[in-house]
Design a protein around this motif. Structure first.
Motif, short mmCIF file in Angstrom:
data_model
loop_
_atom_site.label_atom_id
_atom_site.label_comp_id
_atom_site.label_asym_id
_atom_site.label_seq_id
_atom_site.Cartn_x
_atom_site.Cartn_y
_atom_site.Cartn_z
N TRP A 26 0.84 -1.21 0.00
CA TRP A 26 0.00 0.00 0.00
C TRP A 26 0.87 1.25 0.00
O TRP A 26 0.64 2.19 -0.78
CB TRP A 26 -0.91 -0.01 1.22
N GLY A 29 2.54 1.92 -3.28
CA GLY A 29 1.56 2.41 -4.24
C GLY A 29 1.26 3.89 -4.05
O GLY A 29 1.16 4.65 -5.03
N GLN A 30 1.14 4.31 -2.78
CA GLN A 30 0.91 5.72 -2.48
C GLN A 30 2.06 6.57 -3.02
O GLN A 30 1.84 7.61 -3.66
CB GLN A 30 0.81 5.92 -0.97
N GLU A 31 3.28 6.14 -2.75
CA GLU A 31 4.45 6.90 -3.16
C GLU A 31 4.59 6.94 -4.68
O GLU A 31 4.94 7.98 -5.26
CB GLU A 31 5.71 6.28 -2.54
N GLU A 32 4.30 5.83 -5.34
CA GLU A 32 4.42 5.79 -6.80
C GLU A 32 3.43 6.73 -7.47
O GLU A 32 3.78 7.43 -8.43
CB GLU A 32 4.22 4.35 -7.28
N ARG A 33 2.20 6.77 -6.97
CA ARG A 33 1.21 7.67 -7.55
C ARG A 33 1.60 9.13 -7.33
O ARG A 33 1.48 9.97 -8.22
CB ARG A 33 -0.18 7.39 -6.97
N LEU A 34 2.07 9.43 -6.13
CA LEU A 34 2.45 10.79 -5.79
C LEU A 34 3.60 11.27 -6.67
O LEU A 34 3.59 12.41 -7.17
CB LEU A 34 2.86 10.84 -4.32
N ALA A 36 4.68 10.00 -9.57
CA ALA A 36 4.60 9.65 -10.99
C ALA A 36 4.98 10.86 -11.84
O ALA A 36 4.94 12.01 -11.36
CB ALA A 36 3.18 9.19 -11.32
N GLY A 39 2.28 13.16 -11.47
CA GLY A 39 1.62 13.14 -10.17
C GLY A 39 1.64 14.52 -9.52
O GLY A 39 2.09 15.51 -10.11
N ARG A 132 9.39 17.13 -7.50
CA ARG A 132 9.35 15.71 -7.88
C ARG A 132 10.76 15.13 -7.96
O ARG A 132 11.02 14.03 -7.46
CB ARG A 132 8.63 15.53 -9.21
N ASP A 286 -11.20 14.34 -2.84
CA ASP A 286 -9.93 14.36 -3.19
C ASP A 286 -10.44 15.14 -4.14
O ASP A 286 -11.13 15.83 -3.83
CB ASP A 286 -9.79 13.31 -2.40
#
Length: 288
Positions: A26, A29-34, A36, A39, A132, A286
């Motif tokens: 989890w 996944g949070q870090e990857e979306r942020l 991206a 992102g 980023r 969101d």
């Protein structure tokens, strides 16, 4: 040394390892979306539109909004790709829904066109944005099963329009709250007003607690909940308390929790204050 057979493996240890691995999945996944390429860490500007055409340094064209919605006039040689179709000259995005938006591609950047708090905005996202490229990850509490609690969801007779503040001063968000979640922590009864989540029946709660402004971001954290069971049972895993984009950048319009969701207990779980804030609060708050 003799290898341990499956029968000799402590099931408690095995369960804890699986719990930790699920949390790590989890978290990643949070870090990857942020982080991206397009992102939230790639945002370079938050531009508010009105009926006067405006040019911005990080987006092509002149932008405005009127009763017919958002529009842009691109100069000769400028091009956006909208829904896979190249557009030039004047292009109208139309009237956008609240918390909705369109992503227009410009080279390796994405130009987000959206509506937040009743206002039309343009928010460019560039992969080479300094926030980023310098991102080194979000601090977090170690996952602990003690922060997974069962609660009970009670739906309101009718969804209740709930107005909350935002990370941007003077901006407000309105959500139709479908119900309320009641639960206990260390024997203390608590409750949270829930907003609609992402997906059928799912819920989202925004909250602060006694760690807010100390080890966690002062303005808000969010927790996504699976759809409640038929009897109203719902699971709150505070290990997955997440930061909203405003925890990382001032170029976000995130909502603040409703007043009743400001908990007086310390929930030492989930994501901590991002390093980008240097451990200090830089504002409240969101469709992010």
């Amino acid at each position: 040394m003799t290898e341990l057979s499956e029968k000799t493996v402590d099931p408690t240890t095995s369960d804890l390892q699986a719990f930790t691995q699920d949390w790590l999945d989890w978290y990643r996944g949070q870090e990857e979306r942020l982080a991206a390429p397009h992102g939230f860490l790639a945002i370079t500007g938050l531009h508010w539109l009105d009926d006067r055409p405006q040019r911005f340094p990080d987006a092509p064209g002149a932008w405005w909004t009127d009763a017919a919605g958002v529009a842009v006039t691109l100069d000769e040689g400028e091009e956006l790709v909208v829904d896979g179709t190249p557009v030039t000259g004047e292009h109208r995005f139309g009237v956008l829904p609240e918390r909705g938006g369109v992503n227009a591609v410009w080279g390796d950047a994405v130009i987000e066109v959206a509506k937040r708090g009743g206002h039309d905005i343009v928010r460019p996202r560039h992969p080479d944005a300094p926030l980023r490229t310098a991102f080194a990850g979000t601090p977090a509490y170690a996952p602990d099963p003690r922060w997974v609690v069962s609660g009970h969801y009670t739906a309101f007779d009718e969804p209740r329009p709930t107005t909350v503040g935002a990370a941007v001063e003077g901006l407000e968000h309105v959500y139709d709250a479908p119900g309320r979640v009641e639960f206990e922590l260390d024997g203390r009864p608590l409750a949270l007003t829930a907003f609609p989540g992402h997906g059928p029946g799912r819920l989202l709660v925004l909250f602060t607690d006694a760690t807010s402004g100390v080890t966690t971001y002062a303005a808000n954290r969010s927790l996504s909940l699976d759809a409640p069971a038929a009897d109203g049972t719902v699971v709150l895993d505070f290990n997955r308390a997440a930061n909203l984009p405003c925890a990382y950048t001032d170029l976000a319009t995130c909502p603040l929790p409703p007043a009743e969701n400001r908990l007086a207990v310390a929930i030492e779980a989930g994501l901590k204050t991002p390093r980008e804030r240097d451990g200090a609060d830089s504002g409240e708050g969101d469709g992010a």
